[in-house]
Design a protein around this motif. Structure first.
Motif, PDB file in Angstrom:
ATOM      1  N   ALA A 243      42.686  54.858  59.115  1.00 48.54           N
ATOM      2  CA  ALA A 243      43.502  54.280  60.191  1.00 48.54           C
ATOM      3  C   ALA A 243      43.208  54.983  61.510  1.00 48.54           C
ATOM      4  CB  ALA A 243      44.986  54.378  59.847  1.00 48.54           C
ATOM      5  N   GLY A 244      43.168  56.295  61.500  1.00 49.22           N
ATOM      6  CA  GLY A 244      42.888  57.051  62.713  1.00 49.22           C
ATOM      7  C   GLY A 244      41.501  56.769  63.261  1.00 49.22           C
ATOM      8  N   GLU A 245      40.528  56.686  62.385  1.00 47.85           N
ATOM      9  CA  GLU A 245      39.151  56.424  62.819  1.00 47.85           C
ATOM     10  C   GLU A 245      39.005  54.993  63.354  1.00 47.85           C
ATOM     11  OE1 GLU A 245      35.237  57.434  63.703  1.00 47.85           O
ATOM     12  OE2 GLU A 245      36.970  58.688  63.243  1.00 47.85           O
ATOM     13  N   ILE A 246      39.662  54.054  62.728  1.00 49.97           N
ATOM     14  CA  ILE A 246      39.630  52.675  63.232  1.00 49.97           C
ATOM     15  C   ILE A 246      40.230  52.620  64.625  1.00 49.97           C
ATOM     16  CG2 ILE A 246      40.683  50.385  62.930  1.00 49.97           C
ATOM     17  CD1 ILE A 246      40.264  50.826  59.860  1.00 49.97           C
ATOM     18  N   GLU A 247      41.378  53.249  64.820  1.00 53.46           N
ATOM     19  CA  GLU A 247      42.020  53.223  66.138  1.00 53.46           C
ATOM     20  C   GLU A 247      41.191  53.976  67.180  1.00 53.46           C
ATOM     21  OE1 GLU A 247      46.650  52.461  65.652  1.00 53.46           O
ATOM     22  OE2 GLU A 247      46.031  54.356  64.724  1.00 53.46           O
TER      23      GLU A 247
ATOM     24  N   PRO B 197      42.657  48.787  70.459  1.00 49.08           N
ATOM     25  CA  PRO B 197      43.069  47.389  70.632  1.00 49.08           C
ATOM     26  C   PRO B 197      42.722  46.879  72.028  1.00 49.08           C
ATOM     27  CG  PRO B 197      44.836  48.673  69.664  1.00 49.08           C
ATOM     28  CD  PRO B 197      43.764  49.638  70.065  1.00 49.08           C
ATOM     29  N   LEU B 198      42.300  45.627  72.070  1.00 49.70           N
ATOM     30  CA  LEU B 198      42.001  45.001  73.355  1.00 49.70           C
ATOM     31  C   LEU B 198      43.256  45.035  74.219  1.00 49.70           C
ATOM     32  CD1 LEU B 198      39.991  41.927  72.065  1.00 49.70           C
ATOM     33  CD2 LEU B 198      39.079  44.029  73.061  1.00 49.70           C
TER      34      LEU B 198
ATOM     35  N   LEU C 229      41.824  44.600  67.406  1.00 47.90           N
ATOM     36  CA  LEU C 229      40.907  45.728  67.237  1.00 47.90           C
ATOM     37  C   LEU C 229      39.444  45.308  67.413  1.00 47.90           C
ATOM     38  CD1 LEU C 229      42.582  47.311  64.100  1.00 47.90           C
ATOM     39  CD2 LEU C 229      42.625  48.239  66.428  1.00 47.90           C
ATOM     40  N   ASN C 230      39.171  44.024  67.241  1.00 47.96           N
ATOM     41  CA  ASN C 230      37.811  43.502  67.360  1.00 47.96           C
ATOM     42  C   ASN C 230      36.859  44.223  66.396  1.00 47.96           C
ATOM     43  OD1 ASN C 230      36.302  41.479  68.550  1.00 47.96           O
ATOM     44  ND2 ASN C 230      35.504  42.805  70.151  1.00 47.96           N
ATOM     45  N   ILE C 231      37.329  44.492  65.189  1.00 50.16           N
ATOM     46  CA  ILE C 231      36.539  45.197  64.171  1.00 50.16           C
ATOM     47  C   ILE C 231      35.958  44.255  63.125  1.00 50.16           C
ATOM     48  CG2 ILE C 231      38.587  45.699  62.766  1.00 50.16           C
ATOM     49  CD1 ILE C 231      37.260  48.341  61.950  1.00 50.16           C
TER      50      ILE C 231
END
Length: 164
Positions: free
Chosen positions: A152-156, A161-162, A17-19
């Motif tokens: 979860a939805g906002e992160i995605e 994902p790379l 995710l590179n978060i």
């Protein structure tokens, strides 16, 4: 607690995710502020659980900050992939020596819900804490679980994902 066999895949999904170590974001700041307000708690946060550390994407107080995974409340949520409620951490042998419990902060209550991605990996938590023993009611549990799903939805959405 023994790590599940899928731990390497979970860590890979989180890192893809590179978060980790990204700047604060108002969406996540607002989400945890709402959690603390709606549940009338001293504090709230959004954590991401990496291999050796727990990193805070958002928190309502500077007392809640990155730390060792092995000592974290949130680790228990991620490893079980289930919500966790600790009504009085001073009575729980797992957390008696935790610096936020035993130290000046005097943390007593913790409730966290897992942030589970569409791929089924749990990468972190949305949680609330208080300095008094507490118990969530059904409405509060629903709110906390819903906020974890929103996270979860906002992160995605923000951190696809790379390679996706």
């Amino acid at each position: 607690m023994a790590l599940p066999d899928s731990e390497a895949q979970r860590i890979a999904a989180l890192r893809a995710l590179n978060i980790l170590d990204t700047p604060p974001d108002h969406v996540f700041d607002e989400l945890v502020a709402y959690a603390a307000h709606a549940l009338r708690m001293h504090g709230a946060g959004l954590t991401l659980v990496d291999a050796q550390r727990v990193w805070f994407k958002a928190a309502t107080t500077p007392l809640l900050q990155a730390g060792e995974r092995a000592l974290s409340f949130c680790t228990h949520v991620v490893e079980a992939m289930q919500p966790l409620e600790i009504r009085d951490a001073r009575l729980d042998p797992r957390f008696l020596a935790h610096e936020l419990v035993a130290g000046d902060v005097g943390l007593c209550f913790y409730a966290g819900s897992p942030i589970i991605l569409k791929n089924g990996h749990c990468i972190g938590t949305v949680f609330v804490v208080d300095t008094q023993p507490r118990k969530l009611n059904d409405e509060h549990r629903l709110i906390l679980n819903s906020l974890a799903q929103i996270a979860a939805g906002e992160i995605e959405r923000q951190y696809p994902p790379l390679g996706a």
